[in-house]
Scaffold this active site. Structure first.
Site, PDB file in Angstrom:
ATOM      1  N   HIS A  69      33.835  38.841  41.747  1.00 34.26           N
ATOM      2  CA  HIS A  69      34.308  38.876  40.362  1.00 34.26           C
ATOM      3  C   HIS A  69      34.126  40.287  39.798  1.00 34.26           C
ATOM      4  O   HIS A  69      33.079  40.902  40.014  1.00 34.26           O
ATOM      5  CB  HIS A  69      33.532  37.851  39.526  1.00 34.26           C
ATOM      6  CG  HIS A  69      34.035  37.750  38.127  1.00 34.26           C
ATOM      7  ND1 HIS A  69      35.229  37.116  37.812  1.00 34.26           N
ATOM      8  CD2 HIS A  69      33.541  38.227  36.952  1.00 34.26           C
ATOM      9  CE1 HIS A  69      35.420  37.207  36.498  1.00 34.26           C
ATOM     10  NE2 HIS A  69      34.415  37.876  35.961  1.00 34.26           N
ATOM     11  N   SER A 129      44.451  42.842  47.803  1.00 37.10           N
ATOM     12  CA  SER A 129      43.830  44.076  48.298  1.00 37.10           C
ATOM     13  C   SER A 129      42.451  43.786  48.901  1.00 37.10           C
ATOM     14  O   SER A 129      42.037  44.436  49.857  1.00 37.10           O
ATOM     15  CB  SER A 129      43.740  45.134  47.188  1.00 37.10           C
ATOM     16  OG  SER A 129      42.804  44.773  46.213  1.00 37.10           O
ATOM     17  N   ASN A 130      41.748  42.798  48.368  1.00 36.43           N
ATOM     18  CA  ASN A 130      40.459  42.416  48.974  1.00 36.43           C
ATOM     19  C   ASN A 130      40.671  41.703  50.306  1.00 36.43           C
ATOM     20  O   ASN A 130      39.905  41.903  51.248  1.00 36.43           O
ATOM     21  CB  ASN A 130      39.646  41.530  48.021  1.00 36.43           C
ATOM     22  CG  ASN A 130      38.940  42.362  46.970  1.00 36.43           C
ATOM     23  OD1 ASN A 130      37.934  42.996  47.254  1.00 36.43           O
ATOM     24  ND2 ASN A 130      39.489  42.383  45.768  1.00 36.43           N
TER      25      ASN A 130
HETATM   26  C1  GAR Z   1      39.793  41.213  42.220  1.00 33.47           C
HETATM   27  O1  GAR Z   1      39.481  42.326  41.412  1.00 33.47           O
HETATM   28  C2  GAR Z   1      38.776  40.114  42.032  1.00 33.47           C
HETATM   29  O2  GAR Z   1      37.505  40.582  41.725  1.00 33.47           O
HETATM   30  C3  GAR Z   1      39.364  39.336  40.877  1.00 33.47           C
HETATM   31  O3  GAR Z   1      40.736  39.340  41.133  1.00 33.47           O
HETATM   32  C4  GAR Z   1      41.101  40.569  41.764  1.00 33.47           C
HETATM   33  C5  GAR Z   1      42.032  40.267  42.924  1.00 33.47           C
HETATM   34  O4  GAR Z   1      42.581  41.444  43.437  1.00 33.47           O
HETATM   35  N1  GAR Z   1      38.840  38.008  40.804  1.00 33.47           N
HETATM   36  C6  GAR Z   1      38.587  37.358  39.658  1.00 33.47           C
HETATM   37  O5  GAR Z   1      38.839  37.809  38.564  1.00 33.47           O
HETATM   38  C7  GAR Z   1      37.943  35.998  39.844  1.00 33.47           C
HETATM   39  N2  GAR Z   1      37.558  35.423  38.593  1.00 33.47           N
HETATM   40  P1  GAR Z   1      43.248  41.478  44.886  1.00 33.47           P
HETATM   41  O6  GAR Z   1      44.286  40.337  44.915  1.00 33.47           O
HETATM   42  O7  GAR Z   1      43.906  42.819  44.961  1.00 33.47           O
HETATM   43  O8  GAR Z   1      42.179  41.293  45.901  1.00 33.47           O
END
Ligand code: GAR
Length: 192
Positions: free
Chosen positions: A109, A13-14
């Site tokens: 994070h 999603s990011n």
């Molecule tokens: C995000 O919330 C990011 O902050 C976290 O993983 C998620 C990925 O979501 N990262 C960590 O925990 C790093 N230690 P996404 O795949 O939907 O972007």
């Protein structure tokens, strides 16, 4: 325009928020490559849909971590990538990439670092019973979720908060904060 690679392991999603910001013009960068360590990750489909090239490989298929990272490095160089953006990439970056991209690797994070490093930072915050958590964007060093902090934003934890509802709130913050912080970094401007 700066060329960036996004590293991700999951839903992406990011990744999507960053790609959308480049399309909207609020982030002046080109997403040149997705690097993913899981064949079945949803982020791989997102890259396909956005016509962004991807390098998908499991570290286990290489004899060592440095060989895995050398293969990634080759791809990054092929695509003339200048910055590495970690977006839910659940692996430590090793020496090979840290040396090649010194000061040019950032991570997001879901906590106010240094609190709740590592996996499931959202669950850790709920477990600890804190009232405030948040999101941190930081430069990457050899540690897990360590390295100089670039930006932070608080998220309040309500009485009835569940893992799902907190994750939703945190991700909504991430999707705005990350593109905005990357834009500030790329243009060398001030960021909070
Ligand atoms: C995000 O919330 C990011 O902050 C976290 O993983 C998620 C990925 O979501 N990262 C960590 O925990 C790093 N230690 P996404 O795949 O939907 O972007």
């Amino acid at each position: 325009m700066s060329r960036i690679a996004i590293f991700a392991s999951g839903s992406g999603s990011n990744f999507q928020a960053i790609v959308d910001a480049t399309k909207a013009g609020t982030l002046q960068a080109k997403v040149s490559l997705l690097v993913c360590d899981k064949q079945e990750a949803k982020v791989v489909d997102r890259a396909k849909k956005a016509s962004i090239p991807s390098f998908v490989a499991t570290p286990q298929s290489f004899h060592s971590k440095s060989l895995y990272e050398e293969a990634i490095l080759e791809k990054l160089q092929e695509h003339q990538v200048e910055w590495i953006i970690l977006a839910g990439y659940m692996r430590l970056i090793g020496e090979t990439l840290l040396r090649a991209y010194e000061g040019k690797i950032v991570n997001i994070h879901p906590s106010l670092l240094p609190a709740f490093q590592g996996k499931d930072a959202i669950g850790q915050a709920l477990q600890a019973g804190v009232k405030e958590t948040g999101v941190t964007v930081h430069f990457v060093d050899e540690g897990m979720d360590t390295g100089p902090i670039i930006a932070k934003e608080q998220v309040h934890i309500d009485e009835q908060e569940t893992h799902e509802s907190l994750q939703k709130k945190i991700q909504a913050v991430e999707h705005v904060l990350y593109p905005k912080t990357i834009q500030a970094l790329l243009t060398g401007g001030n960021h909070t």
